[in-house]
Design a protein around this motif. Structure first.
Motif, mmCIF file in Angstrom:
data_model
loop_
_atom_site.group_PDB
_atom_site.id
_atom_site.type_symbol
_atom_site.label_atom_id
_atom_site.label_comp_id
_atom_site.label_asym_id
_atom_site.label_seq_id
_atom_site.Cartn_x
_atom_site.Cartn_y
_atom_site.Cartn_z
ATOM 1 N N ARG A 1 -4.088 -29.458 -10.447
ATOM 2 C CA ARG A 1 -5.225 -29.839 -11.289
ATOM 3 C C ARG A 1 -6.468 -29.207 -10.654
ATOM 4 N NH1 ARG A 1 -5.997 -35.280 -14.468
ATOM 5 N NH2 ARG A 1 -4.055 -34.434 -15.228
ATOM 6 N N LEU A 2 -7.230 -28.488 -11.459
ATOM 7 C CA LEU A 2 -8.388 -27.748 -10.967
ATOM 8 C C LEU A 2 -9.662 -28.198 -11.661
ATOM 9 C CD1 LEU A 2 -6.856 -24.152 -11.168
ATOM 10 C CD2 LEU A 2 -6.997 -25.606 -9.154
ATOM 11 N N LEU A 3 -10.742 -28.184 -10.911
ATOM 12 C CA LEU A 3 -12.075 -28.365 -11.471
ATOM 13 C C LEU A 3 -12.683 -26.972 -11.573
ATOM 14 C CD1 LEU A 3 -13.265 -31.446 -9.404
ATOM 15 C CD2 LEU A 3 -12.349 -31.408 -11.722
ATOM 16 N N LEU A 4 -13.102 -26.598 -12.763
ATOM 17 C CA LEU A 4 -13.562 -25.245 -13.040
ATOM 18 C C LEU A 4 -15.081 -25.180 -13.171
ATOM 19 C CD1 LEU A 4 -10.981 -24.430 -15.853
ATOM 20 C CD2 LEU A 4 -10.726 -24.041 -13.410
ATOM 21 N N PRO A 5 -15.671 -24.019 -12.835
ATOM 22 C CA PRO A 5 -17.113 -23.845 -13.005
ATOM 23 C C PRO A 5 -17.456 -23.351 -14.412
ATOM 24 C CG PRO A 5 -16.232 -21.941 -11.902
ATOM 25 C CD PRO A 5 -15.075 -22.898 -12.107
ATOM 26 N N SER A 6 -16.807 -23.889 -15.409
ATOM 27 C CA SER A 6 -17.039 -23.441 -16.781
ATOM 28 C C SER A 6 -17.681 -24.558 -17.596
ATOM 29 C CB SER A 6 -15.717 -23.020 -17.428
ATOM 30 O OG SER A 6 -14.791 -24.080 -17.391
ATOM 31 N N ARG A 7 -18.463 -24.148 -18.592
ATOM 32 C CA ARG A 7 -19.124 -25.117 -19.460
ATOM 33 C C ARG A 7 -18.556 -25.095 -20.868
ATOM 34 N NH1 ARG A 7 -24.617 -22.773 -18.783
ATOM 35 N NH2 ARG A 7 -23.305 -21.131 -18.013
ATOM 36 N N THR A 8 -17.877 -24.018 -21.219
ATOM 37 C CA THR A 8 -17.321 -23.896 -22.562
ATOM 38 C C THR A 8 -15.822 -23.611 -22.479
ATOM 39 O OG1 THR A 8 -17.645 -21.510 -22.709
ATOM 40 C CG2 THR A 8 -19.501 -22.915 -23.396
ATOM 41 N N LEU A 9 -15.134 -23.824 -23.575
ATOM 42 C CA LEU A 9 -13.699 -23.531 -23.607
ATOM 43 C C LEU A 9 -13.442 -22.032 -23.480
ATOM 44 C CD1 LEU A 9 -12.480 -26.038 -26.331
ATOM 45 C CD2 LEU A 9 -12.145 -26.170 -23.859
ATOM 46 N N LYS A 10 -14.373 -21.214 -23.968
ATOM 47 C CA LYS A 10 -14.229 -19.760 -23.849
ATOM 48 C C LYS A 10 -14.280 -19.334 -22.379
ATOM 49 C CE LYS A 10 -16.056 -15.473 -25.706
ATOM 50 N NZ LYS A 10 -17.051 -14.869 -26.604
ATOM 51 N N GLU A 11 -15.199 -19.884 -21.613
ATOM 52 C CA GLU A 11 -15.272 -19.590 -20.177
ATOM 53 C C GLU A 11 -14.016 -20.087 -19.462
ATOM 54 O OE1 GLU A 11 -18.881 -21.509 -18.958
ATOM 55 O OE2 GLU A 11 -20.143 -19.871 -19.668
ATOM 56 N N LYS A 12 -13.576 -21.275 -19.826
ATOM 57 C CA LYS A 12 -12.364 -21.839 -19.223
ATOM 58 C C LYS A 12 -11.171 -20.937 -19.490
ATOM 59 C CE LYS A 12 -9.089 -25.625 -19.541
ATOM 60 N NZ LYS A 12 -8.779 -26.933 -20.092
ATOM 61 N N ARG A 13 -11.018 -20.491 -20.731
ATOM 62 C CA ARG A 13 -9.893 -19.646 -21.102
ATOM 63 C C ARG A 13 -9.868 -18.357 -20.272
ATOM 64 N NH1 ARG A 13 -10.553 -19.921 -26.237
ATOM 65 N NH2 ARG A 13 -11.883 -18.102 -26.458
ATOM 66 N N ALA A 14 -11.031 -17.773 -20.022
ATOM 67 C CA ALA A 14 -11.107 -16.552 -19.216
ATOM 68 C C ALA A 14 -10.650 -16.805 -17.779
ATOM 69 C CB ALA A 14 -12.526 -16.002 -19.239
ATOM 70 N N ILE A 15 -11.090 -17.911 -17.205
ATOM 71 C CA ILE A 15 -10.699 -18.248 -15.827
ATOM 72 C C ILE A 15 -9.199 -18.510 -15.743
ATOM 73 C CG2 ILE A 15 -10.918 -19.972 -13.992
ATOM 74 C CD1 ILE A 15 -13.861 -20.342 -14.966
ATOM 75 N N VAL A 16 -8.687 -19.354 -16.627
ATOM 76 C CA VAL A 16 -7.265 -19.726 -16.609
ATOM 77 C C VAL A 16 -6.389 -18.499 -16.851
ATOM 78 C CG1 VAL A 16 -5.494 -21.030 -17.850
ATOM 79 C CG2 VAL A 16 -7.630 -22.135 -17.213
ATOM 80 N N LYS A 17 -6.768 -17.681 -17.807
ATOM 81 C CA LYS A 17 -5.987 -16.484 -18.117
ATOM 82 C C LYS A 17 -5.929 -15.549 -16.911
ATOM 83 C CE LYS A 17 -5.650 -12.927 -21.653
ATOM 84 N NZ LYS A 17 -6.258 -12.365 -22.860
ATOM 85 N N SER A 18 -7.035 -15.380 -16.223
ATOM 86 C CA SER A 18 -7.082 -14.526 -15.034
ATOM 87 C C SER A 18 -6.194 -15.073 -13.918
ATOM 88 C CB SER A 18 -8.524 -14.419 -14.548
ATOM 89 O OG SER A 18 -8.581 -13.770 -13.307
ATOM 90 N N VAL A 19 -6.300 -16.366 -13.646
ATOM 91 C CA VAL A 19 -5.503 -16.984 -12.574
ATOM 92 C C VAL A 19 -4.012 -16.864 -12.878
ATOM 93 C CG1 VAL A 19 -4.898 -19.188 -11.494
ATOM 94 C CG2 VAL A 19 -7.296 -18.554 -11.775
ATOM 95 N N LEU A 20 -3.619 -17.186 -14.098
ATOM 96 C CA LEU A 20 -2.201 -17.141 -14.465
ATOM 97 C C LEU A 20 -1.652 -15.718 -14.388
ATOM 98 C CD1 LEU A 20 -2.079 -19.643 -17.477
ATOM 99 C CD2 LEU A 20 -1.497 -20.065 -15.070
ATOM 100 N N SER A 21 -2.394 -14.761 -14.886
ATOM 101 C CA SER A 21 -1.950 -13.372 -14.868
ATOM 102 C C SER A 21 -1.782 -12.850 -13.446
ATOM 103 C CB SER A 21 -2.952 -12.511 -15.640
ATOM 104 O OG SER A 21 -2.606 -11.162 -15.551
ATOM 105 N N ARG A 22 -2.754 -13.120 -12.608
ATOM 106 C CA ARG A 22 -2.684 -12.641 -11.224
ATOM 107 C C ARG A 22 -1.558 -13.333 -10.448
ATOM 108 N NH1 ARG A 22 -8.487 -12.435 -8.807
ATOM 109 N NH2 ARG A 22 -7.454 -11.049 -7.330
ATOM 110 N N ALA A 23 -1.334 -14.611 -10.713
ATOM 111 C CA ALA A 23 -0.242 -15.336 -10.049
ATOM 112 C C ALA A 23 1.113 -14.771 -10.470
ATOM 113 C CB ALA A 23 -0.320 -16.825 -10.359
ATOM 114 N N ARG A 24 1.270 -14.472 -11.761
ATOM 115 C CA ARG A 24 2.524 -13.886 -12.257
ATOM 116 C C ARG A 24 2.800 -12.555 -11.566
ATOM 117 N NH1 ARG A 24 0.450 -14.829 -17.465
ATOM 118 N NH2 ARG A 24 1.235 -16.788 -18.229
ATOM 119 N N ASN A 25 1.780 -11.724 -11.487
ATOM 120 C CA ASN A 25 1.950 -10.398 -10.903
ATOM 121 C C ASN A 25 2.200 -10.444 -9.402
ATOM 122 O OD1 ASN A 25 1.599 -9.144 -13.370
ATOM 123 N ND2 ASN A 25 -0.604 -8.883 -13.082
ATOM 124 N N ARG A 26 1.513 -11.311 -8.702
ATOM 125 C CA ARG A 26 1.612 -11.348 -7.236
ATOM 126 C C ARG A 26 2.851 -12.093 -6.736
ATOM 127 N NH1 ARG A 26 -2.205 -10.543 -2.968
ATOM 128 N NH2 ARG A 26 -1.590 -11.737 -1.153
#
Length: 93
Positions: free
Chosen positions: A9-34
């Protein structure tokens, strides 16, 4: 073969769902690749400042599966200091 699950469970520095989606998408993609894990956002889809991410791995031993997930957790904490980890659960399936 052994399967292990990491829920974070993460606390994100985002204020909108669009910002959240960008952060989550980046984390998931990088975790899959690494780490070659399966991952998804499992809960809290409509809350812009919170996310629950799940990561799953398959390994020849329980110890190796848990080691991969611990490395992933350490990587996330060091790679993204702007994200605050509020809860972590690891379990063998």
């Amino acid at each position: 073969m052994h399967v292990a699950l990491l829920q974070m469970r993460l606390l994100l520095p985002s204020r909108t769902l669009k910002e959240k989606r960008a952060i989550v998408k980046s984390v998931l993609s990088r975790a899959r690749n690494r780490f070659n894990v399966a991952c998804t956002e499992s809960e809290l889809h409509d809350q812009p400042m919170d996310a629950e991410l799940c990561f799953v791995t398959v390994a020849p031993s329980v110890a190796r599966a848990k080691q991969i997930l611990q490395e992933l957790e350490s990587w996330l904490v060091s790679e993204r200091p702007d994200l605050e980890v509020s809860d972590v659960q690891v379990e063998e399936l």
